[in-house]
Scaffold this motif. Structure first.
Motif, PDB file in Angstrom:
ATOM      1  N   LYS A   1       0.815  -1.215   0.000  1.00 26.30           N
ATOM      2  CA  LYS A   1       0.000   0.000   0.000  1.00 26.30           C
ATOM      3  C   LYS A   1       0.852   1.270   0.000  1.00 26.30           C
ATOM      4  CE  LYS A   1      -3.927  -2.166   0.011  1.00 26.30           C
ATOM      5  NZ  LYS A   1      -4.852  -2.089  -1.135  1.00 26.30           N
ATOM      6  N   PHE A   2       2.128   1.128  -0.364  1.00 23.26           N
ATOM      7  CA  PHE A   2       3.034   2.274  -0.434  1.00 23.26           C
ATOM      8  C   PHE A   2       2.466   3.438  -1.266  1.00 23.26           C
ATOM      9  CE2 PHE A   2       7.607   1.288   0.874  1.00 23.26           C
ATOM     10  CZ  PHE A   2       7.773   2.494   1.516  1.00 23.26           C
ATOM     11  N   PRO A   3       1.761   3.166  -2.382  1.00 18.91           N
ATOM     12  CA  PRO A   3       1.268   4.288  -3.211  1.00 18.91           C
ATOM     13  C   PRO A   3       0.009   4.970  -2.692  1.00 18.91           C
ATOM     14  CG  PRO A   3       1.665   2.289  -4.523  1.00 18.91           C
ATOM     15  CD  PRO A   3       1.627   1.874  -3.090  1.00 18.91           C
ATOM     16  N   VAL A   4      -0.517   4.552  -1.555  1.00 26.73           N
ATOM     17  CA  VAL A   4      -1.819   5.023  -1.091  1.00 26.73           C
ATOM     18  C   VAL A   4      -1.665   6.094  -0.012  1.00 26.73           C
ATOM     19  CG1 VAL A   4      -3.964   4.344   0.083  1.00 26.73           C
ATOM     20  CG2 VAL A   4      -2.948   2.851  -1.654  1.00 26.73           C
ATOM     21  N   VAL A   5      -2.550   7.105  -0.054  1.00 27.04           N
ATOM     22  CA  VAL A   5      -2.714   8.081   1.028  1.00 27.04           C
ATOM     23  C   VAL A   5      -4.189   8.068   1.420  1.00 27.04           C
ATOM     24  CG1 VAL A   5      -2.614  10.517   1.703  1.00 27.04           C
ATOM     25  CG2 VAL A   5      -0.816   9.555   0.249  1.00 27.04           C
ATOM     26  N   GLN A   6      -4.466   7.903   2.717  1.00 24.70           N
ATOM     27  CA  GLN A   6      -5.828   8.002   3.213  1.00 24.70           C
ATOM     28  C   GLN A   6      -5.966   9.242   4.092  1.00 24.70           C
ATOM     29  OE1 GLN A   6      -6.404   3.832   4.833  1.00 24.70           O
ATOM     30  NE2 GLN A   6      -8.260   3.946   3.574  1.00 24.70           N
TER      31      GLN A   6
ATOM     32  N   THR B   1     -14.651  12.805  13.592  1.00 27.28           N
ATOM     33  CA  THR B   1     -15.413  11.546  13.554  1.00 27.28           C
ATOM     34  C   THR B   1     -14.513  10.327  13.716  1.00 27.28           C
ATOM     35  OG1 THR B   1     -15.232  11.338  11.142  1.00 27.28           O
ATOM     36  CG2 THR B   1     -17.085  12.626  12.014  1.00 27.28           C
ATOM     37  N   LEU B   2     -13.181  10.521  13.521  1.00 26.99           N
ATOM     38  CA  LEU B   2     -12.195   9.433  13.585  1.00 26.99           C
ATOM     39  C   LEU B   2     -12.507   8.351  12.552  1.00 26.99           C
ATOM     40  CD1 LEU B   2     -11.713   9.124  17.460  1.00 26.99           C
ATOM     41  CD2 LEU B   2     -10.472  10.556  15.832  1.00 26.99           C
ATOM     42  N   GLU B   3     -12.938   8.789  11.361  1.00 24.07           N
ATOM     43  CA  GLU B   3     -13.242   7.887  10.262  1.00 24.07           C
ATOM     44  C   GLU B   3     -12.423   8.272   9.040  1.00 24.07           C
ATOM     45  OE1 GLU B   3     -15.170   5.301  10.534  1.00 24.07           O
ATOM     46  OE2 GLU B   3     -16.078   5.736  12.503  1.00 24.07           O
ATOM     47  N   VAL B   4     -12.096   7.269   8.199  1.00 20.68           N
ATOM     48  CA  VAL B   4     -11.447   7.528   6.913  1.00 20.68           C
ATOM     49  C   VAL B   4     -12.484   8.126   5.966  1.00 20.68           C
ATOM     50  CG1 VAL B   4     -10.291   6.506   4.921  1.00 20.68           C
ATOM     51  CG2 VAL B   4      -9.782   5.665   7.232  1.00 20.68           C
ATOM     52  N   ILE B   5     -12.153   9.259   5.344  1.00 22.53           N
ATOM     53  CA  ILE B   5     -13.123   9.929   4.473  1.00 22.53           C
ATOM     54  C   ILE B   5     -12.677  10.001   3.014  1.00 22.53           C
ATOM     55  CG2 ILE B   5     -14.118  11.323   6.336  1.00 22.53           C
ATOM     56  CD1 ILE B   5     -12.437  13.696   5.140  1.00 22.53           C
ATOM     57  N   LYS B   6     -11.366   9.918   2.744  1.00 19.23           N
ATOM     58  CA  LYS B   6     -10.887  10.014   1.366  1.00 19.23           C
ATOM     59  C   LYS B   6      -9.710   9.061   1.170  1.00 19.23           C
ATOM     60  CE  LYS B   6     -13.709  13.273   0.063  1.00 19.23           C
ATOM     61  NZ  LYS B   6     -14.742  13.046  -0.972  1.00 19.23           N
ATOM     62  N   ARG B   7      -9.519   8.681  -0.111  1.00 16.97           N
ATOM     63  CA  ARG B   7      -8.415   7.798  -0.464  1.00 16.97           C
ATOM     64  C   ARG B   7      -7.827   8.250  -1.803  1.00 16.97           C
ATOM     65  NH1 ARG B   7      -7.269   3.530  -3.867  1.00 16.97           N
ATOM     66  NH2 ARG B   7      -6.096   1.767  -2.967  1.00 16.97           N
ATOM     67  N   PHE B   8      -6.487   8.281  -1.875  1.00 18.10           N
ATOM     68  CA  PHE B   8      -5.797   8.604  -3.119  1.00 18.10           C
ATOM     69  C   PHE B   8      -4.739   7.528  -3.370  1.00 18.10           C
ATOM     70  CE2 PHE B   8      -7.378  12.551  -1.415  1.00 18.10           C
ATOM     71  CZ  PHE B   8      -7.879  13.219  -2.527  1.00 18.10           C
ATOM     72  N   GLU B   9      -4.591   7.138  -4.623  1.00 20.29           N
ATOM     73  CA  GLU B   9      -3.554   6.160  -4.981  1.00 20.29           C
ATOM     74  C   GLU B   9      -2.716   6.716  -6.117  1.00 20.29           C
ATOM     75  OE1 GLU B   9      -2.890   1.409  -5.980  1.00 20.29           O
ATOM     76  OE2 GLU B   9      -4.871   2.153  -5.376  1.00 20.29           O
ATOM     77  N   PHE B  10      -1.402   6.598  -5.978  1.00 16.86           N
ATOM     78  CA  PHE B  10      -0.465   7.177  -6.936  1.00 16.86           C
ATOM     79  C   PHE B  10       0.283   6.077  -7.682  1.00 16.86           C
ATOM     80  CE2 PHE B  10      -1.347  10.225  -3.634  1.00 16.86           C
ATOM     81  CZ  PHE B  10      -1.608  11.372  -4.354  1.00 16.86           C
ATOM     82  N   ASP B  11       1.104   6.480  -8.654  1.00 17.01           N
ATOM     83  CA  ASP B  11       1.811   5.521  -9.504  1.00 17.01           C
ATOM     84  C   ASP B  11       3.226   5.268  -9.008  1.00 17.01           C
ATOM     85  OD1 ASP B  11       2.632   8.076 -10.055  1.00 17.01           O
ATOM     86  OD2 ASP B  11       2.552   7.888 -12.234  1.00 17.01           O
ATOM     87  N   GLY B  12       3.407   5.262  -7.715  1.00 12.91           N
ATOM     88  CA  GLY B  12       4.709   4.985  -7.121  1.00 12.91           C
ATOM     89  C   GLY B  12       4.628   5.108  -5.617  1.00 12.91           C
ATOM     90  N   LYS B  13       5.721   4.796  -4.947  1.00 15.04           N
ATOM     91  CA  LYS B  13       5.773   4.835  -3.482  1.00 15.04           C
ATOM     92  C   LYS B  13       5.655   6.270  -2.975  1.00 15.04           C
ATOM     93  CE  LYS B  13       9.757   2.714  -3.084  1.00 15.04           C
ATOM     94  NZ  LYS B  13      10.033   2.267  -4.461  1.00 15.04           N
ATOM     95  N   VAL B  14       4.793   6.465  -2.017  1.00 16.86           N
ATOM     96  CA  VAL B  14       4.667   7.760  -1.345  1.00 16.86           C
ATOM     97  C   VAL B  14       5.579   7.746  -0.127  1.00 16.86           C
ATOM     98  CG1 VAL B  14       3.133   9.276  -0.042  1.00 16.86           C
ATOM     99  CG2 VAL B  14       2.316   8.164  -2.138  1.00 16.86           C
TER     100      VAL B  14
END
Length: 378
Positions: A302-307, A313-326
């Motif tokens: 999950k290196f390319p992911v940012v949540q 609310t302590l909840e995940v609201i958005k997700r982004f995925e990139f084309d390489g390690k973040v």
């Protein structure tokens, strides 16, 4: 007639941009306002990339091994520490290197204060005090790798990894002019292999590689205590990443769990609140300037992911995925932007944090890692 047409066209563009901004859209002209200059560690190139007005402007070359390079600013001065023990002073406005000084063969952390710089070294096993122009003042030999160096009032505090010790230095000049540090107090047998630390109010909090607790020095009373961090099933957290990866809001402490798809949430006095389930193994948490949101990065597949987590609310609201390690993220202080360092594809991506979309990408950055923002002094 031609002038009138040009005037009407310009008026229409201005009106359109104003309408877009009113609707919360982040047009390019609005996005480029402000006085931020971004310096990005180029991990494999011994250099820093310079981003200004949304474009890669150039590179500061020859700043040594940037494998774990860190940049800090104080007023109009910039400083970068290299993995191979150099402190480099540069002018962030002209982007020119001014001076360098090698404190050791391996440096791990530093702090920049009004009248001095303090460097924690792995090898040679010392803590070195320099003036702001990188002239050496004093070196404290410890016989240990030194970590977690922090400042509080007239104290300088750090941990000795090999000696299981926390050392407190005090400036006999009480912050006036160049410092004259002496050993004020040392705490022995604090825990096995201290590895990082942070300052929370008057508390110096240190973590350990081989102890299932945190150590806390109350710097007002100079007393030491231990904090057990337990999950809801009362199992201890056996290892936690560097405190630089934590986020501390006005109310809660957010800790990325090692080896578990969770971000741990505690009150400021470490009472358990909740485990936030995330999609990968979290490494880094970064709190927005208004403390409403938190960005989480991951290791492994999950290196390319940012949540993005809503801290209310302590909840995940958005997700982004990139084309390489973040490798790093940094929130802007002046714009609705989150800068994302995408190492494999040599770019920094920009997320609009008002509407939550990928606004643009900035290229020409070689293997980026740490992202650091300089607010130009006026």
């Amino acid at each position: 007639m031609q002038i009138k047409k040009l005037f009407i066209a310009a008026s229409l563009v201005t009106s359109l941009l104003g309408t877009l901004q009113a609707k919360g859209v982040n047009p390019i002209l609005a996005d480029l306002k402000g006085n931020e200059k971004i310096f990005v560690v180029e991990r494999e190139s011994k250099s820093l990339a310079v981003i200004e007005q949304g474009m890669t402007k150039g590179h500061i070359e020859g700043v040594h091994d940037m494998n774990h390079g860190v940049v800090k600013f104080y007023e109009k001065d910039g400083y970068v520490i290299s993995r191979d023990g150099y402190i480099v002073k540069f002018n962030p406005e002209t982007e020119k290197v001014l001076k360098e000084y090698k404190t050791s063969d391996s440096a791990i952390g530093f702090t920049v204060e009004k009248n001095y710089i303090a460097v924690a070294n792995y090898a040679k096993k010392s803590v070195d005090i320099l003036d702001r122009d990188l002239n050496p003042i004093r070196s404290f030999e410890t016989g240990s790798k030194n970590v977690g160096i922090k400042k509080y009032k007239d104290y300088l505090i750090f941990s000795q990894m090999d000696n299981d010790k926390i050392t407190v230095l005090k400036d006999k000049n009480n912050g006036k002019g160049l410092p004259d540090f002496e050993i004020h107090k040392e705490f022995e047998n604090v825990g096995v292999m201290p590895f990082d630390a942070m300052i929370k109010n008057n508390n110096f909090i240190t973590g350990f590689f081989k102890s299932d607790f945190f150590g806390v020095v109350d710097l007002n009373t100079m007393t030491y205590s231990k904090i057990d961090i337990l999950l809801e099933d009362r199992k201890p957290v056996l290892k936690v990443p560097h405190f630089g990866f934590w986020s501390i809001s006005d109310g809660n402490v957010f800790i990325p769990a090692v080896g578990n798809n969770k971000v741990l949430v505690y009150t400021s006095d470490f009472k358990f609140v909740k485990n936030i389930e995330v999609e990968g193994l979290p490494v880094f948490t970064a709190l927005s300037p208004d403390q409403k949101y938190m960005a989480v990065t991951f290791s492994g597949e999950k290196f390319p992911v940012v949540q993005i987590i809503d801290t209310q609310t302590l909840e995940v609201i958005k997700r982004f995925e990139f084309d390489g390690k973040v490798l790093h993220v940094r929130w802007s202080d002046v714009r609705p932007n989150l800068y994302v360092s995408v190492n494999d594809t040599n770019k920094v991506a920009v997320i609009n944090t008002k509407e939550w979309y990928l606004a643009r990408e900035m290229f020409g950055i070689n293997k980026p890692s740490g992202v650091f923002i300089y607010r130009e002094a006026k």
